[in-house]
Motif scaffolding. Structure first.
Motif, PDB file in Angstrom:
ATOM      1  N   GLU A  57      -2.437   4.484   7.485  1.00  0.00           N
ATOM      2  CA  GLU A  57      -2.370   4.341   6.020  1.00  0.00           C
ATOM      3  C   GLU A  57      -3.764   4.269   5.419  1.00  0.00           C
ATOM      4  OE1 GLU A  57      -0.092   4.525   2.618  1.00  0.00           O
ATOM      5  OE2 GLU A  57       0.555   4.698   4.699  1.00  0.00           O
ATOM      6  N   ASP A 115       0.836  -1.203   0.000  1.00  0.00           N
ATOM      7  CA  ASP A 115       0.000   0.000   0.000  1.00  0.00           C
ATOM      8  C   ASP A 115       0.871   1.252   0.000  1.00  0.00           C
ATOM      9  OD1 ASP A 115      -2.287  -1.484  -0.118  1.00  0.00           O
ATOM     10  OD2 ASP A 115      -2.980  -1.000   1.896  1.00  0.00           O
ATOM     11  N   ARG A 116       1.937   1.220   0.749  1.00  0.00           N
ATOM     12  CA  ARG A 116       2.844   2.378   0.768  1.00  0.00           C
ATOM     13  C   ARG A 116       3.552   2.538  -0.581  1.00  0.00           C
ATOM     14  NH1 ARG A 116       5.396   2.329   6.868  1.00  0.00           N
ATOM     15  NH2 ARG A 116       3.492   3.103   7.876  1.00  0.00           N
ATOM     16  N   ARG A 127      -5.124   7.663   5.207  1.00  0.00           N
ATOM     17  CA  ARG A 127      -4.438   8.347   4.100  1.00  0.00           C
ATOM     18  C   ARG A 127      -5.038   7.927   2.753  1.00  0.00           C
ATOM     19  NH1 ARG A 127       1.315   6.829   1.951  1.00  0.00           N
ATOM     20  NH2 ARG A 127       1.722   8.577   0.578  1.00  0.00           N
TER      21      ARG A 127
END
Length: 169
Positions: free
Chosen positions: A88, A53-54, A91
């Motif tokens: 996350e 995901d990052r 985000r």
């Protein structure tokens, strides 16, 4: 398409929360046990999901930290990993909410983690892949839970949609 991706982001957040709640019931030995999944254990699988995901968010937005390996262990302790996952997911939801139809019709340029070649791809198919990838590995985590004799949470999109329609999602 905006509402489709907004639903996908919220579903992703909801499913991750449910999966982490179930993982928190495992002993540390169970959490780290190799269960034959692609990233071996619940620990490896949940770290992989956050790592990818990052990576994708860095590709999409140009911001944030992105590991250089798909099997990076970002956090050794589940509570730390859970806190990072929640951040996350917030985000992701905020970024998806910031997109308009014009942005969704755009393209992205990125390099894979494993090769130096550059790819140019329309954004929407990349988003489809990304959300599908998350679902794929959550399915593996679900199997890890059941293989350990644990009750795995309901993660179906349809279940989320029904809850969301009642204001419970």
């Amino acid at each position: 398409m905006k509402s489709h991706y907004a639903t996908s982001a919220r579903y992703n957040q909801w499913a991750n929360r449910r999966l982490y709640d179930a993982a928190a019931l495992l002993s540390d030995t169970e959490y780290r046990a190799d269960q034959g999944a692609f990233f071996k254990s619940m620990h490896g699988t949940l770290n992989h999901l956050l790592a990818t995901d990052r990576i994708w968010m860095k590709r999409f937005t140009g911001a944030g930290e992105a590991p250089e390996r798909l099997d990076t262990i970002l956090h050794e302790r589940l509570p730390d990993l859970a806190a990072a996952r929640q951040a996350e997911d917030r985000r992701i939801v905020a970024w998806i909410d910031s997109l308009d139809e014009e942005a969704l019709a755009g393209v992205i340029r990125y390099r894979r983690v494993s090769t130096p070649e550059e790819f140019v791809q329309p954004l929407m198919p990349a988003l489809d892949h990304w959300f599908n990838h998350q679902t794929h590995h959550r399915g593996q985590a679900h199997t890890i839970l059941t293989s350990l004799g644990q009750t795995a949470p309901e993660l179906d999109l349809l279940y989320f949609q029904r809850l969301a329609d009642k204001g419970e999602g």
